[in-house]
Scaffold this motif. Structure first.
Motif, mmCIF file in Angstrom:
data_model
loop_
_atom_site.group_PDB
_atom_site.id
_atom_site.type_symbol
_atom_site.label_atom_id
_atom_site.label_comp_id
_atom_site.label_asym_id
_atom_site.label_seq_id
_atom_site.Cartn_x
_atom_site.Cartn_y
_atom_site.Cartn_z
ATOM 1 N N TRP A 1 0.831 -1.203 0.000
ATOM 2 C CA TRP A 1 0.000 0.000 0.000
ATOM 3 C C TRP A 1 0.869 1.257 0.000
ATOM 4 C CZ3 TRP A 1 -5.173 -0.464 -0.625
ATOM 5 C CH2 TRP A 1 -5.740 -1.719 -0.367
ATOM 6 N N GLY A 2 0.517 2.193 -0.867
ATOM 7 C CA GLY A 2 1.207 3.477 -0.892
ATOM 8 C C GLY A 2 2.575 3.458 -1.539
ATOM 9 N N VAL A 3 2.895 2.426 -2.303
ATOM 10 C CA VAL A 3 4.194 2.351 -2.985
ATOM 11 C C VAL A 3 3.992 1.931 -4.439
ATOM 12 C CG1 VAL A 3 5.496 1.840 -0.884
ATOM 13 C CG2 VAL A 3 4.538 -0.048 -2.212
ATOM 14 N N ASP A 4 4.975 2.247 -5.274
ATOM 15 C CA ASP A 4 4.984 1.826 -6.684
ATOM 16 C C ASP A 4 3.702 2.214 -7.418
ATOM 17 O OD1 ASP A 4 7.471 0.769 -6.290
ATOM 18 O OD2 ASP A 4 6.784 -1.294 -6.019
ATOM 19 N N GLY A 5 3.218 3.422 -7.155
ATOM 20 C CA GLY A 5 2.045 3.907 -7.863
ATOM 21 C C GLY A 5 0.721 3.444 -7.302
ATOM 22 N N ILE A 6 0.750 2.608 -6.272
ATOM 23 C CA ILE A 6 -0.486 2.149 -5.623
ATOM 24 C C ILE A 6 -0.839 3.149 -4.532
ATOM 25 C CG2 ILE A 6 -1.544 0.339 -4.215
ATOM 26 C CD1 ILE A 6 0.242 -1.659 -5.717
ATOM 27 N N ARG A 7 -2.091 3.584 -4.509
ATOM 28 C CA ARG A 7 -2.502 4.576 -3.518
ATOM 29 C C ARG A 7 -2.516 3.991 -2.110
ATOM 30 N NH1 ARG A 7 -8.037 7.126 -5.409
ATOM 31 N NH2 ARG A 7 -7.657 8.369 -3.520
ATOM 32 N N SER A 8 -2.378 4.856 -1.130
ATOM 33 C CA SER A 8 -2.474 4.429 0.268
ATOM 34 C C SER A 8 -3.906 3.992 0.562
ATOM 35 C CB SER A 8 -2.073 5.565 1.205
ATOM 36 O OG SER A 8 -0.721 5.919 1.011
ATOM 37 N N TYR A 9 -4.052 3.159 1.559
ATOM 38 C CA TYR A 9 -5.365 2.641 1.936
ATOM 39 C C TYR A 9 -6.251 3.776 2.455
ATOM 40 C CZ TYR A 9 -8.803 -0.375 4.263
ATOM 41 O OH TYR A 9 -9.954 -1.007 4.672
ATOM 42 N N HIS A 10 -7.522 3.793 2.038
ATOM 43 C CA HIS A 10 -8.465 4.784 2.549
ATOM 44 C C HIS A 10 -9.871 4.201 2.432
ATOM 45 C CE1 HIS A 10 -9.622 5.941 -1.581
ATOM 46 N NE2 HIS A 10 -8.336 5.855 -1.846
ATOM 47 N N THR A 11 -10.860 4.985 2.814
ATOM 48 C CA THR A 11 -12.221 4.454 2.942
ATOM 49 C C THR A 11 -12.777 3.891 1.635
ATOM 50 O OG1 THR A 11 -13.059 6.713 2.626
ATOM 51 C CG2 THR A 11 -12.812 5.941 4.885
ATOM 52 N N ASP A 12 -12.407 4.482 0.500
ATOM 53 C CA ASP A 12 -12.913 3.974 -0.782
ATOM 54 C C ASP A 12 -12.394 2.574 -1.086
ATOM 55 O OD1 ASP A 12 -14.316 6.286 -1.197
ATOM 56 O OD2 ASP A 12 -12.768 7.236 -2.426
ATOM 57 N N PHE A 13 -11.281 2.184 -0.460
ATOM 58 C CA PHE A 13 -10.702 0.865 -0.690
ATOM 59 C C PHE A 13 -11.060 -0.132 0.413
ATOM 60 C CE2 PHE A 13 -6.978 2.972 -3.169
ATOM 61 C CZ PHE A 13 -7.810 3.117 -4.260
ATOM 62 N N ALA A 14 -11.992 0.254 1.289
ATOM 63 C CA ALA A 14 -12.351 -0.619 2.413
ATOM 64 C C ALA A 14 -13.087 -1.873 1.958
ATOM 65 C CB ALA A 14 -13.201 0.151 3.429
ATOM 66 N N PHE A 15 -13.422 -1.965 0.669
ATOM 67 C CA PHE A 15 -13.997 -3.181 0.101
ATOM 68 C C PHE A 15 -12.920 -4.257 -0.141
ATOM 69 C CE2 PHE A 15 -16.836 0.215 -1.350
ATOM 70 C CZ PHE A 15 -18.095 -0.317 -1.141
ATOM 71 N N PHE A 16 -11.662 -3.846 -0.233
ATOM 72 C CA PHE A 16 -10.607 -4.757 -0.697
ATOM 73 C C PHE A 16 -10.353 -5.880 0.313
ATOM 74 C CE2 PHE A 16 -6.232 -6.229 -0.864
ATOM 75 C CZ PHE A 16 -6.042 -6.481 -2.204
ATOM 76 N N ARG A 17 -10.288 -7.105 -0.201
ATOM 77 C CA ARG A 17 -9.857 -8.256 0.599
ATOM 78 C C ARG A 17 -8.818 -9.027 -0.214
ATOM 79 N NH1 ARG A 17 -12.896 -5.670 3.039
ATOM 80 N NH2 ARG A 17 -14.575 -6.270 4.463
ATOM 81 N N GLY A 18 -7.652 -9.235 0.399
ATOM 82 C CA GLY A 18 -6.610 -10.004 -0.261
ATOM 83 C C GLY A 18 -6.047 -11.049 0.682
ATOM 84 N N VAL A 19 -5.830 -12.239 0.163
ATOM 85 C CA VAL A 19 -5.237 -13.334 0.944
ATOM 86 C C VAL A 19 -4.043 -13.873 0.181
ATOM 87 C CG1 VAL A 19 -5.570 -15.710 1.725
ATOM 88 C CG2 VAL A 19 -7.344 -14.019 2.157
ATOM 89 N N ILE A 20 -2.924 -14.030 0.881
ATOM 90 C CA ILE A 20 -1.782 -14.715 0.293
ATOM 91 C C ILE A 20 -1.378 -15.831 1.243
ATOM 92 C CG2 ILE A 20 -0.167 -12.977 1.215
ATOM 93 C CD1 ILE A 20 1.619 -13.695 -1.287
ATOM 94 N N GLU A 21 -1.254 -17.037 0.717
ATOM 95 C CA GLU A 21 -0.924 -18.220 1.513
ATOM 96 C C GLU A 21 0.425 -18.788 1.067
ATOM 97 O OE1 GLU A 21 -4.496 -20.826 2.446
ATOM 98 O OE2 GLU A 21 -5.149 -19.858 0.581
ATOM 99 N N PHE A 22 1.322 -18.958 2.034
ATOM 100 C CA PHE A 22 2.607 -19.617 1.804
ATOM 101 C C PHE A 22 2.545 -20.984 2.478
ATOM 102 C CE2 PHE A 22 3.368 -15.080 1.810
ATOM 103 C CZ PHE A 22 4.256 -14.867 0.769
ATOM 104 N N ASN A 23 2.788 -22.042 1.715
ATOM 105 C CA ASN A 23 2.763 -23.388 2.280
ATOM 106 C C ASN A 23 3.991 -24.162 1.851
ATOM 107 O OD1 ASN A 23 0.046 -24.012 3.738
ATOM 108 N ND2 ASN A 23 -0.548 -22.853 1.908
ATOM 109 N N SER A 24 4.631 -24.800 2.832
ATOM 110 C CA SER A 24 5.824 -25.592 2.529
ATOM 111 C C SER A 24 6.011 -26.669 3.594
ATOM 112 C CB SER A 24 7.070 -24.692 2.493
ATOM 113 O OG SER A 24 8.243 -25.462 2.269
ATOM 114 N N ALA A 25 6.535 -27.816 3.176
ATOM 115 C CA ALA A 25 6.891 -28.857 4.139
ATOM 116 C C ALA A 25 8.010 -28.378 5.052
ATOM 117 C CB ALA A 25 7.306 -30.126 3.395
ATOM 118 N N ASP A 26 8.835 -27.469 4.551
ATOM 119 C CA ASP A 26 9.945 -26.914 5.336
ATOM 120 C C ASP A 26 9.569 -25.513 5.796
ATOM 121 O OD1 ASP A 26 12.278 -26.052 6.463
ATOM 122 O OD2 ASP A 26 13.527 -26.312 4.680
ATOM 123 N N GLY A 27 9.137 -25.407 7.060
ATOM 124 C CA GLY A 27 8.690 -24.129 7.588
ATOM 125 C C GLY A 27 9.766 -23.071 7.637
ATOM 126 N N ALA A 28 11.051 -23.476 7.597
ATOM 127 C CA ALA A 28 12.143 -22.501 7.653
ATOM 128 C C ALA A 28 12.167 -21.609 6.419
ATOM 129 C CB ALA A 28 13.480 -23.220 7.804
#
Length: 423
Positions: free
Chosen positions: A265-292
Motif C-alpha cells: 500500500w502506498g508504494v509503486d504507484g499504488i494509492r495508500s489505503y483509505h475508505t474507498d478501498f475498504a472493500f478490498f480483501r486479499g489473501v496470500i498463503e505460503f505453504n511448505s513442508a519446510d517451515g524454515a
C-alpha cells in the motif's frame, strides 16, 4: 592460554527469551504445538484443546497424540531447534522456542504430562531451583504408566508472575485470547479442530468476498523453491478495519488486514489505503513442508520482509491490488456520474450489492478476473429543474389564493396553468 567463559546466565537467558513476545502470542504458541501434534497423528477431526486460565494457574490439555520420549530427550526441550530434529511437514511450531518461551513467561512452576502411544512421562520444573543449579540446563523426565489410549499433552503453570495473574483475572484479556486464537487458527478450526478457553468454544473467523457471474476475483498460484504460494483478491463488504491483506504461513495467519507499505500500500504507484478501498480483501498463503523457508518472524506475528520468497511474492500481490483497486476507483467515478445525472445507475455498485458473500478459501482459482464494464450509456434526460426567486409577500398572496402550502406546489401549479392555457 586462559579460557574465558561466555556462557549465558539462566536468568539473563530467560529474560531475553521472553522479552520480545506478547502474552497473547506466547499462549497461541502453545496451541501451535498441539496443532503440529495433530498433524502428525491423522489430522484435526476429533482433536480437542482445552485451556483454563485464572489468577492462580494456566493449563492446556489436548488429545493430539502427545510428545514421544525420544523427542522429549533430544529435541522438544532444547532452547532452539537442533538441525538433527525431524521435521513435521507443514509445521507451525518451527523455531524450537515456543513452548519454553511461553512457560517461562507465565510463571515459576510448571508441570508437563505427555501421554504417548510408546512412552508416557512427566516433567516438573521449579524455575527458581532450576536457575539455582547454574551448570545444569537439563530437565528431569519421569516415565509413567498410563491406562488409557487418550494420547495427548497436559501442561499446567502455577506460581504465576504478578502481571500475568492480573491479566488472567481480566475478562477483557480472555476475550482477546479467544478472538486471537479464532483468527490465527481459523483454517484448522474449520477443518475440525476444537478449542475451548475457560469452557467457551473458539469460533472460526472466515474471510468473505463477493462472487457472482458479474463480479469475480483475481487469483494466481505459483511455486518458489519448494514454497507453494496462492494469491486471491476481491471485493468484500465495505469495512475500514477488515479491508487489506491477510497473510498465512502453513495455514497460520501471521498478518491480519494489513494496509501498510509492507503489503504494497502506498508504494509503486499504488494509492495508500483509505475508505474507498475498504472493500478490498486479499489473501496470500505460503505453504511448505519446510517451515524454515516461510516468510514469518520467530513470534509468528508478522512478515520477514527480507525473505527473498516474500519479496518476489510482493510483486505479484501488487498486480492483484491494481486489478481490484482500479475497479474500486471506477466505482467512485461511476457513482459520481449517477449523482450528476449523466448515467442511469452504477453497474459496479449494482454488481457489488447483488453478489453473494462466500469464503475466499472455498473458491477455486479463476482463469481471469470477471468484472462489470465501467462505461455506461448516457442517461436520457426527461426532466429538468426550474429555480427562481420571488418576493415573500407576493408568494404568500399566491399561496392563499390557490390554497397551497408549499413553494414547490405553487411552482408546479403555475407552470402547468401556463402550459395548459397559453401553449
Amino acid at each position: 592460554m586462559t579460557i574465558v567463559s561466555a556462557e549465558p546466565t539462566k536468568d539473563f537467558f530467560i529474560s531475553m527469551l521472553t522479552r520480545d513476545i506478547s502474552l497473547l502470542s506466547a499462549l497461541v504458541d502453545l496451541i501451535d504445538n498441539s496443532v503440529d501434534a495433530a498433524l502428525l497423528t491423522g489430522g484435526f477431526v476429533g482433536k480437542n484443546i482445552e485451556i483454563e486460565i485464572n489468577k492462580d494457574y494456566f493449563s492446556i490439555k489436548d488429545n493430539c497424540g502427545g510428545i514421544s520420549k525420544l523427542a522429549a530427550e533430544n529435541y522438544a526441550f532444547k532452547f532452539g531447534r537442533p538441525a538433527s530434529a525431524p521435521d513435521t511437514p507443514h509445521s507451525v511450531g518451527r523455531f524450537g522456542v515456543g513452548m519454553k518461551r511461553a512457560l517461562f513467561k507465565l510463571g515459576k512452576v510448571f508441570h508437563i504430562e505427555s501421554r504417548h502411544e510408546e512412552h508416557s512421562f512427566n516433567i516438573n520444573v521449579n524455575v527458581d531451583e532450576w536457575i539455582g543449579s547454574a551448570d545444569d540446563w537439563n530437565f528431569q523426565l519421569e516415565e509413567i504408566e498410563v491406562q488409557s489410549d487418550d494420547y495427548g499433552t497436559k501442561i499446567k503453570v502455577s506460581n504465576l508472575h504478578g502481571s500475568i495473574s492480573e491479566k488472567f483475572d481480566d475478562r477483557v484479556f480472555v476475550n482477546s485470547l479467544i478472538s486471537m486464537v479464532g483468527k490465527a487458527h481459523h483454517k484448522v478450526l474449520a477443518n475440525g479442530l476444537r478449542v475451548k478457553i475457560n469452557g467457551e468454544e473458539v469460533q472460526t473467523k472466515d474471510i468473505l468476498i463477493k462472487n457472482s457471474d458479474d463480479l469475480g476475483f483475481y487469483s494466481e498460484s505459483f511455486e518458489i523453491n519448494g514454497v507453494l504460494i496462492v494469491i486471491k483478491a476481491g471485493v468484500g463488504e465495505r469495512n475500514l478495519h477488515q479491508g487489506g491483506w491477510y497473510v498465512y504461513c502453513n495455514d497460520r495467519m501471521i498478518e491480519e488486514a494489513s494496509t501498510t507499505a509492507m503489503t504494497g500500500w502506498g508504494v509503486d504507484g499504488i494509492r495508500s489505503y483509505h475508505t474507498d478501498f475498504a472493500f478490498f480483501r486479499g489473501v496470500i498463503e505460503f505453504n511448505s513442508a519446510d517451515g524454515a523457508k516461510l516468510p514469518w518472524n520467530t513470534t509468528k506475528t508478522g512478515i520477514d520482509t527480507d525473505n527473498p520468497i516474500y519479496r518476489t511474492a510482493l510483486v505479484k500481490m501488487k498486480v492483484a491490488m491494481r486489478k481490484i483497486l482500479l475497479l474500486l476507483s471506477e466505482r467512485i467515478k461511476e457513482q459520481n456520474a449517477v449523482d450528476l445525472g449523466s448515467i442511469e445507475e452504477s453497474m459496479i455498485n449494482k454488481a457489488i450489492v447483488e453478489a453473494p458473500l462466500t469464503s475466499i478459501f472455498g473458491l477455486k482459482l479463476a482463469e481471469s478476473f470477471i468484472r462489470p464494464t465501467f462505461n455506461q450509456p448516457p442517461k436520457q434526460i426527461t426532466e429538468r429543474r426550474i429555480s427562481y426567486s420571488v418576493k415573500d409577500s407576493e408568494l404568500m398572496i399566491v399561496k392563499d389564493s390557490l390554497g397551497l402550502n408549499t413553494n414547490k406546489d405553487v411552482g408546479l401549479y403555475t407552470f402547468r396553468h401556463y402550459l395548459e392555457n397559453e401553449c
